[in-house]
Design an enzyme around this catalytic site. Structure first.
Site, PDB file in Angstrom:
ATOM      1  N   ASP A  63       9.250   5.398 -10.456  1.00  0.00           N
ATOM      2  CA  ASP A  63       8.277   4.843 -11.290  1.00  0.00           C
ATOM      3  C   ASP A  63       8.078   5.407 -12.576  1.00  0.00           C
ATOM      4  O   ASP A  63       7.489   4.918 -13.418  1.00  0.00           O
ATOM      5  CB  ASP A  63       7.039   4.984 -10.275  1.00  0.00           C
ATOM      6  CG  ASP A  63       6.431   6.294 -10.197  1.00  0.00           C
ATOM      7  OD1 ASP A  63       7.019   7.189 -10.529  1.00  0.00           O
ATOM      8  OD2 ASP A  63       5.253   6.383  -9.577  1.00  0.00           O
ATOM      9  N   SER A  64       8.837   6.353 -12.962  1.00  0.00           N
ATOM     10  CA  SER A  64       9.104   6.993 -14.441  1.00  0.00           C
ATOM     11  C   SER A  64       9.641   6.023 -15.145  1.00  0.00           C
ATOM     12  O   SER A  64       9.633   6.178 -16.424  1.00  0.00           O
ATOM     13  CB  SER A  64       9.572   8.264 -14.356  1.00  0.00           C
ATOM     14  OG  SER A  64      10.948   8.191 -13.725  1.00  0.00           O
ATOM     15  N   ASP A 102      11.529   4.007  -5.761  1.00  0.00           N
ATOM     16  CA  ASP A 102       9.998   4.545  -5.741  1.00  0.00           C
ATOM     17  C   ASP A 102       9.028   3.482  -5.456  1.00  0.00           C
ATOM     18  O   ASP A 102       9.141   2.382  -6.054  1.00  0.00           O
ATOM     19  CB  ASP A 102       9.682   5.156  -7.175  1.00  0.00           C
ATOM     20  CG  ASP A 102       9.071   6.596  -7.200  1.00  0.00           C
ATOM     21  OD1 ASP A 102       8.702   7.029  -6.101  1.00  0.00           O
ATOM     22  OD2 ASP A 102       8.828   7.220  -8.045  1.00  0.00           O
ATOM     23  N   LYS A 132      11.054   6.028  -1.682  1.00  0.00           N
ATOM     24  CA  LYS A 132      10.434   7.282  -2.113  1.00  0.00           C
ATOM     25  C   LYS A 132       8.773   7.167  -2.225  1.00  0.00           C
ATOM     26  O   LYS A 132       8.427   6.026  -2.607  1.00  0.00           O
ATOM     27  CB  LYS A 132      10.793   8.170  -3.150  1.00  0.00           C
ATOM     28  CG  LYS A 132      10.148   9.515  -3.371  1.00  0.00           C
ATOM     29  CD  LYS A 132      10.879  10.433  -4.353  1.00  0.00           C
ATOM     30  CE  LYS A 132      10.237   9.971  -5.830  1.00  0.00           C
ATOM     31  NZ  LYS A 132       9.012   9.933  -6.081  1.00  0.00           N
ATOM     32  N   GLU A 134       4.924   9.287  -2.770  1.00  0.00           N
ATOM     33  CA  GLU A 134       4.224  10.578  -3.270  1.00  0.00           C
ATOM     34  C   GLU A 134       3.227  10.902  -2.191  1.00  0.00           C
ATOM     35  O   GLU A 134       2.264  10.053  -2.014  1.00  0.00           O
ATOM     36  CB  GLU A 134       3.786  10.337  -4.441  1.00  0.00           C
ATOM     37  CG  GLU A 134       4.813  10.299  -5.519  1.00  0.00           C
ATOM     38  CD  GLU A 134       4.345  10.370  -7.174  1.00  0.00           C
ATOM     39  OE1 GLU A 134       3.133  10.567  -7.303  1.00  0.00           O
ATOM     40  OE2 GLU A 134       5.098  10.011  -7.920  1.00  0.00           O
ATOM     41  N   GLU A 200       7.876  18.936  -6.529  1.00  0.00           N
ATOM     42  CA  GLU A 200       7.855  19.101  -7.956  1.00  0.00           C
ATOM     43  C   GLU A 200       6.667  19.891  -8.290  1.00  0.00           C
ATOM     44  O   GLU A 200       5.493  19.982  -7.949  1.00  0.00           O
ATOM     45  CB  GLU A 200       7.254  17.547  -8.447  1.00  0.00           C
ATOM     46  CG  GLU A 200       7.161  17.693  -9.998  1.00  0.00           C
ATOM     47  CD  GLU A 200       7.044  16.097 -10.557  1.00  0.00           C
ATOM     48  OE1 GLU A 200       7.359  15.077  -9.664  1.00  0.00           O
ATOM     49  OE2 GLU A 200       6.992  15.829 -11.823  1.00  0.00           O
TER      50      GLU A 200
HETATM   51  O1  KIV Z   1       9.520   8.966 -10.802  1.00  0.00           O
HETATM   52  C1  KIV Z   1      10.260   9.872 -10.944  1.00  0.00           C
HETATM   53  O2  KIV Z   1      10.916  10.074 -11.984  1.00  0.00           O
HETATM   54  C2  KIV Z   1      10.031  10.865 -10.342  1.00  0.00           C
HETATM   55  C3  KIV Z   1      10.961  12.233 -10.365  1.00  0.00           C
HETATM   56  C4  KIV Z   1       9.833  12.991 -11.116  1.00  0.00           C
HETATM   57  C5  KIV Z   1      11.210  12.773  -9.270  1.00  0.00           C
HETATM   58  O3  KIV Z   1       9.159  10.854  -9.172  1.00  0.00           O
END
Ligand code: KIV
Length: 282
Positions: A63-64, A102, A132, A134, A200
């Site tokens: 999600d970055s 994500d 993934k 969080e 992280e």
């Molecule tokens: O979205 C992302 O880039 C992340 C990384 C920091 C692992 O979750």
């Protein structure tokens, strides 16, 4: 030797070695053998294909993308619909890597059913192989719903950017008394069936301890050298993004510098009439 029993983890594919998809059980085998796992973010077809050719094990549409592609300040506003075409582009461009999507903020926390619905969209519409999420113990029910229904899950504990406002900004997590909570989160994610866990911004000694305790691989980002693998955001690692970087980033290339020089040369050559030359003209 069948595809599934052939040895795994010998790095990038070459024309003489058959392409073999990285699967979650390969990552478990790598941990057992003490082989480090590599993971990079990617948001488009060219970087995905390049990182795949380089032998990166997990290609991750984080999600970055929010603050690396879409111009948002944080990851909080990005939506499933915005990430979906990026996941599809990456999944369609890699042959070997495991493609991980994500789940963005708000798309899984409400209930296990919501998490399942979102994850299924990323797998069916995006072509992702795994997702993934969080969080730790508080999302164990979501992770269990996914993993018992055919969705491989990577967990993400420690500093979780989607909770940046709740955590009081970018800060190292798991120091002092908070270390026990981190251990509990890691155990809860393993018990819920996660195949790996990202840690992280966690002190290196705590990350090492958790890595030693868990049977599943840990992937570190700002969590020291003892995790089973490492992940970086590609725009940080290869210098497309400029400015202040977190301490855990190592820069392996200067793409901003390369692009800037190229763009300036193009502009100069157009302005002075050097480009296009006769060789570029029909
Ligand atoms: O979205 C992302 O880039 C992340 C990384 C920091 C692992 O979750």
């Amino acid at each position: 030797m069948t595809e599934e029993t052939a040895p795994y983890g010998t790095g990038p594919t070459t024309p003489t070695t058959p392409v073999k998809r990285v699967r979650t059980h390969h990552l478990a085998q790598m941990k057992e053998r003490g082989e480090r796992i590599t993971m990079l973010t990617t948001y488009d077809m060219y970087t995905a294909a390049t990182f795949d050719e380089a032998g990166i094990d997990i290609l991750f549409v984080g999600d970055s993308a929010a603050n690396n592609v879409l111009g948002y300040e944080t990851t909080i506003p990005v939506t499933v619909d915005e990430l979906m075409p990026l996941v599809r582009a990456v999944a369609g461009s890699v042959k070997r890597a495991l493609v991980l999507a994500d789940l963005p903020f708000g798309s899984y926390q409400a209930s296990p059913e919501q998490a399942f619905h979102t994850a299924v969209r990323f797998m069916k519409e995006g072509g992702a192989h795994a997702v993934k999420v969080e969080g730790g113990a508080e999302i164990a029910a979501q992770v269990e719903k996914l993993t018992t229904n055919g969705v491989p899950v990577m967990a993400h504990i420690g500093f979780t950017p989607q909770s940046e406002h709740a955590l009081g900004g970018y800060r190292v997590q798991g120091r002092g008394d908070a270390a026990e909570r981190l251990r509990e989160d890691a155990r809860a994610m393993q018990a819920a069936g996660a195949f790996a866990v990202v840690m992280e911004m966690v002190p290196g000694d705590i990350a090492a301890e958790i890595t030693g305790e868990l049977a599943i691989p840990t992937i570190g980002i700002g969590a020291g050298r003892d995790c089973d693998g490492q992940v970086l955001v590609w725009t940080d690692a290869f210098g497309l993004r400029t400015g202040r970087m977190p301490r855990f980033v190592k820069q392996y290339a200067d793409l901003h510098g390369t692009l800037l020089a190229g763009a300036r040369q193009f502009a100069d050559e157009v302005r002075d009439g050097t480009f296009p030359g006769p060789e570029h003209t029909f």
